[in-house]
Design a protein around this motif. Structure first.
Motif, PDB file in Angstrom:
ATOM      1  N   MET A  53       0.809  -1.211   0.000  1.00 38.55           N
ATOM      2  CA  MET A  53       0.000   0.000   0.000  1.00 38.55           C
ATOM      3  C   MET A  53       0.847   1.268   0.000  1.00 38.55           C
ATOM      4  O   MET A  53       0.427   2.305  -0.522  1.00 38.55           O
ATOM      5  CB  MET A  53      -0.942   0.009   1.205  1.00 38.55           C
ATOM      6  N   ASN A 122      -9.534  -5.068   1.762  1.00 32.28           N
ATOM      7  CA  ASN A 122      -8.213  -4.464   1.610  1.00 32.28           C
ATOM      8  C   ASN A 122      -7.642  -4.806   0.239  1.00 32.28           C
ATOM      9  O   ASN A 122      -7.882  -5.896  -0.279  1.00 32.28           O
ATOM     10  CB  ASN A 122      -7.247  -4.995   2.666  1.00 32.28           C
ATOM     11  N   LEU A 124      -5.439  -3.222  -3.640  1.00 30.12           N
ATOM     12  CA  LEU A 124      -5.347  -2.213  -4.691  1.00 30.12           C
ATOM     13  C   LEU A 124      -6.655  -2.221  -5.484  1.00 30.12           C
ATOM     14  O   LEU A 124      -7.223  -3.276  -5.752  1.00 30.12           O
ATOM     15  CB  LEU A 124      -4.164  -2.512  -5.604  1.00 30.12           C
ATOM     16  N   GLU A 150      -7.651   0.945  -0.990  1.00 26.82           N
ATOM     17  CA  GLU A 150      -6.885   1.962  -1.727  1.00 26.82           C
ATOM     18  C   GLU A 150      -7.777   3.132  -2.122  1.00 26.82           C
ATOM     19  O   GLU A 150      -7.362   4.293  -2.042  1.00 26.82           O
ATOM     20  CB  GLU A 150      -6.243   1.365  -2.980  1.00 26.82           C
ATOM     21  N   SER A 155      -7.023   1.330   5.367  1.00 24.94           N
ATOM     22  CA  SER A 155      -7.011  -0.132   5.310  1.00 24.94           C
ATOM     23  C   SER A 155      -7.427  -0.729   6.648  1.00 24.94           C
ATOM     24  O   SER A 155      -7.118  -0.177   7.707  1.00 24.94           O
ATOM     25  CB  SER A 155      -5.604  -0.641   4.952  1.00 24.94           C
TER      26      SER A 155
END
Length: 242
Positions: A53, A122, A124, A150, A155
């Protein structure tokens, strides 16, 4: 009632693409238990997540590294190139996923009963979005109620992630249940946010040392469906009596 779901290893069994990759690339080359190997890769993947992240490591490099580390724990040393090959094969299989009949039936029932459904995962955004699309989750969950870490700049287990979902969906904590598989991300995060927590312990992880304890724990999709249906029924009966 409000039911907010995690995606990976909650709404679907994450070993689906993993097992396909092991069988395709390695067959019986290594004397490892696929379930154990998968659990170890999840452990190392969770530890690497903050670096993904922050941009310190790419998603694919983290995927390859977690396989190396997991195999080391099982007594095998694999070449980084082989780990990358594993990750690329896994990536090809990762979006070929589906909900089980039990999970589809549960979501169908919750929708028919006008329960509020959401997703908090959680990862991308493009990566998780592809999984969400593959699973067809927008059949049951409004697009604006699907939250990817993201995209919301927070998160799990950060309180900020849960507060964001709570604000956008207008949730009442006392009527909100989070369903997830990670003790570190899901149990800790949901309990910290003041939500009810249903720990879906597919992998039979030991949570005896965990400070935050879930309200409920189930180990199979059948148990999960039975529990959620009971929660809805009891809430409905309670409202009729009040």
């Amino acid at each position: 009632m409000n039911f907010i779901f995690d995606v990976d290893d909650t709404l679907y069994d994450l070993t689906q693409p993993f097992r396909k990759t092991v069988e395709r690339l390695w067959g019986n080359q290594f004397a490892v238990d696929v379930e154990q190997l998968f659990t170890l890769t999840r452990k190392h993947g969770d530890a690497l997540f903050p670096k993904i992240m922050s941009g310190e490591i790419t998603l694919d490099d983290a995927g390859a590294l977690r396989v190396c580390l997991a195999m080391e724990e099982l007594g095998y040393s694999i070449d980084p190139k082989e780990a990358q090959r594993f990750q690329q094969c896994y990536r090809q299989n990762e979006y070929v996923i589906s909900l089980s009949t039990k999970m589809r039936n549960l979501l169908d029932d919750l929708k028919k009963l006008n329960q509020t459904l959401g997703v908090l995962t959680n990862g991308l955004t493009p990566h998780q979005k592809k999984k969400i699309d593959s699973l067809g989750l927008e059949q049951w969950v409004k697009k604006e109620y699907i939250f990817i870490s993201e995209a919301i700049h927070a998160s799990k287990p950060e309180r900020k992630a849960f507060d964001h979902v709570e604000t956008i969906m207008g949730l009442n904590k006392s009527e909100t249940f989070y369903i997830g598989d990670s003790p570190e991300h899901d149990v800790k995060g949901a309990i910290g946010a003041g939500w009810h927590m249903v720990f879906f312990n597919r992998r039979h992880r030991d949570i005896s040392t965990l400070k935050e304890k879930p309200d409920f724990m189930v180990t199979t999709e059948a148990e999960l469906a039975q529990l959620i249906r009971r929660i809805v029924k009891e809430n409905s009966q309670s409202k009729k009596l009040s």
